[in-house]
Structures are given as structure tokens and as C-alpha cells.
Design an enzyme around this catalytic site. Structure first.
Site, PDB file in Angstrom:
ATOM      1  N   GLY A 297       0.823  -1.206   0.000  1.00 57.21           N
ATOM      2  CA  GLY A 297       0.000   0.000   0.000  1.00 57.21           C
ATOM      3  C   GLY A 297       0.858   1.258   0.000  1.00 57.21           C
TER       4      GLY A 297
ATOM      5  N   TRP B  50       2.175   1.702  -3.456  1.00 57.96           N
ATOM      6  CA  TRP B  50       1.102   2.149  -4.350  1.00 57.96           C
ATOM      7  C   TRP B  50       1.042   3.674  -4.378  1.00 57.96           C
ATOM      8  CZ3 TRP B  50      -3.430   4.894  -3.240  1.00 57.96           C
ATOM      9  CH2 TRP B  50      -4.375   4.941  -4.269  1.00 57.96           C
ATOM     10  N   HIS B  51       1.375   4.325  -3.261  1.00 62.49           N
ATOM     11  CA  HIS B  51       1.319   5.783  -3.223  1.00 62.49           C
ATOM     12  C   HIS B  51       2.403   6.414  -4.089  1.00 62.49           C
ATOM     13  CE1 HIS B  51      -1.338   5.196   0.262  1.00 62.49           C
ATOM     14  NE2 HIS B  51      -1.716   6.429   0.075  1.00 62.49           N
ATOM     15  N   GLY B  52       3.510   5.725  -4.278  1.00 62.84           N
ATOM     16  CA  GLY B  52       4.575   6.276  -5.099  1.00 62.84           C
ATOM     17  C   GLY B  52       5.761   5.338  -5.171  1.00 62.84           C
TER      18      GLY B  52
END
Length: 325
Positions: free
Chosen positions: A240, A243-245
Site C-alpha cells: 500500500g 502504491w502511493h509512489g
């Protein structure tokens, strides 16, 4: 279903993570990455429409929603613009029932949508941008009205990201309602949470529920023993974070929250009974809220810092109360 998930993740991995892994590999082995790295643009909203594509395929496979036979309906679901930049992540079972011959907009929808957009603009343009001046004054070394300490910078960023993200969500929900589509809430006063699990039930709700349903539960969830449960928490939150960067800092942020969730679950099962009972009373609840908030704001440091060096220097500044000129 395996091929469809692999296809979605391959597209996401190619555009978002290829250069990240090439540069990391090259740095590890002292290689020149310029000849391997790709000079390509990241498609707008790719993280969100990738997750929605996976959700559609998996839900159809699980027979939770019927497959859409209209390419136009499916394209509308995948490209519905209000939420593609920053969410919320929309599930097919929430979206498709609203699309059909009875699709219409009434006065109540219009009024609610406009009010949400105004509320979101206030959060974004008034509060988030004001806090951003101080957050950028510390992390970005830009001009600020006063000298910004590490503590002020970290607190300012924690408030900035909330008002920015929540404000965008309000605008997205308002725009969608003006088009006759209802989006679920994505934030429910997360900084009032008294434990880290409650925080994730209030923060970016659509992402945390997506990770739970499509990653945590398929990995085994809390079945298979204590060790597997903690392992699943760390894997899910680590992914997760990525997933943000595409950054090791985002991975660190995700792993940090995975450890916090594992520790909280350990506390629930094995913590002293007297202490757990005390934390349900007013004084204990205040202590739990303060501890949760402090840990969440500590987690924002690697999330905002541009690299590992700035992350460690921020912690050093906090401990020594140093400031940037």
C-alpha cells in the site's frame, strides 16, 4: 482472472515502477542507469483505474457483480473522471447500479454537489495551502513567514495532507453527484482515532477496504495463526505504501503502519487486562488518542521527505530541536 490481474499490474508496473527498480538496481551495483531508464510520462490516474480494473475482474469472478455486456458502461466505470486523480476508489457494485434508464439528477443532488465542492475548495485552498507554506518551508526549504522548525514542519504537513486529500475527495464527490453518481465517503475525521486500526477505518477508507478485500483476505487475513496475520499486515501495508509512489520512503511508511497494526493486534490479544480496561475510560482514551496521533504524524516524515537522508535528518532535528535557516 489471473491473466486479467497480471495484465493490469504489468501496465502499472511498467509505467510507475520500471525506472524505480532500474535506478535502485543500478545504485546497488554502481551501474549507469541512464541507458536503461525510460523517458516516459506516467498516465494520469493509473493507480486508481488499475485497482478498479482488478476489482471489476475479481468481483465478476466471485459472482458478486454480473459482467457488463456494454463496452460503453464498462468504459464509463473505468474513466469516470471526478475521482481518477486522488480517489475515492469506486467498486463496481457501487457504481453500476446507479447507471441505467433511471439515471437522473434532481434538485437535492445539485444542491448537495455544489455544497460539497465549496466545502472541498475551502479545505484545499484555505487550509491545505496555508499549512503547505510551513511544510514546504521545512521539507522544501522554500520561503516561509517565520523560521520553520522540524516539529512545525511535520505538524504542518500532517494537517496539509489531510485537508488536501479530504478536500479533493469532497470536490470529487460533489462533481460526481452533479452527474448523478453517489460516491461513498473516504474520510471520517481520522485524526480523532484512538488506535491505529480505527485510523485506517477513517483514513482513505476506499483504499484500506480495497487492500483488505483484494489483498489481505486473499493472503489469508487473520487465519493461519498469529505469525501469518502479522506477516499479512506488513505485506499489505508495504505494498500500500508503494502504491502511493515509487520510492523507498513510501515503502518505509507502509511498513511502519504494518508494524503498528501488528503491534495493536498483539496488544488487543496479549496486553495487560487492567491497562486495556483503563484505556476504555476517558483518561485512557485521551492517552490512546494522543499516542495514535503522535505515531501517525511520525509516519508522515518518510511520506513527505524526498529521500532517506532527509528522513533521518528530520528525526535528528526533532530530537535536537534544530531548525533550518
Amino acid at each position: 482472472v489471473t491473466l486479467s490481474i497480471a495484465a493490469n499490474l504489468t501496465v502499472l508496473g511498467f509505467f510507475k515502477y520500471f525506472n524505480f527498480f532500474v535506478e535502485s538496481f543500478s545504485r546497488l551495483f554502481a551501474l549507469n542507469s541512464s541507458s536503461i531508464a525510460l523517458n516516459i510520462l506516467l498516465p494520469v490516474g493509473i493507480s486508481f483505474f488499475t485497482f478498479e480494473g482488478i476489482a471489476y475482474n475479481v468481483d465478476v469472478y466471485r459472482k458478486q457483480v454480473p459482467a457488463r455486456r456494454s463496452l460503453l458502461d464498462f468504459a464509463l466505470f473505468m474513466s469516470f473522471f471526478p475521482h481518477l486523480i486522488a480517489g475515492p476508489i469506486i467498486r463496481p457494485r457501487d457504481f453500476f447500479p446507479q447507471v441505467g434508464p433511471k439515471w437522473r439528477i434532481d434538485q437535492a443532488d445539485f444542491k448537495w454537489g455544489v455544497l460539497q465542492i465549496i466545502k472541498g475548495l475551502i479545505k484545499k485552498c484555505v487550509f491545505a495551502d496555508s499549512f503547505a507554506v510551513y511544510a514546504n518551508g521545512y521539507f522544501g526549504h522554500t520561503a516561509a513567514p517565520v523560521q520553520v522548525t522540524a516539529l512545525v514542519g511535520v505538524l504542518a504537513f500532517g494537517m496539509q495532507i489531510y485537508f488536501d486529500f479530504a478536500g479533493y475527495t469532497d470536490i470529487a464527490r460533489g462533481c460526481a453527484r452533479l452527474l448523478g453518481i453517489k460516491f461513498p465517503p473516504n474520510f471520517e475525521r481520522p485524526y480523532l482515532a484512538c488506535d491505529i486500526s480505527e485510523f485506517w477505518r477513517r483514513w482513505h477508507i476506499s483504499l484500506s477496504s480495497w487492500l483488505r478485500d483484494y489483498l489481505y483476505i486473499p493472503l489469508g487475513g487473520n487465519r493461519g495463526g498469529v505469525f501469518n496475520t502479522y506477516r499479512n499486515y506488513i505485506i499489505v501495508m508495504g505494498l500500500g505504501g508503494l502504491w502511493h509512489g515509487a520510492s523507498w520512503n513510501f515503502l518505509l511508511w507502509g511498513l511502519f503502519h504494518g508494524v503498528l497494526l501488528s503491534t495493536h493486534r498483539l496488544w488487543i490479544g496479549w496486553g495487560p487486562t487492567a491497562a486495556r480496561v483503563w484505556m476504555q475510560h476517558k483518561a485512557g482514551a485521551v492517552f490512546a488518542w494522543m499516542l495514535t496521533t503522535i505515531l501517525v504524524f511520525i509516519g508522515w516524515i518518510p511520506f513527505r521527505a524526498k529521500d532517506w537522508q532527509q528522513t533521518t535528518s528530520t528525526f535528528a532535528d526533532l530530537l535536537h530541536l534544530e531548525t533550518y535557516s
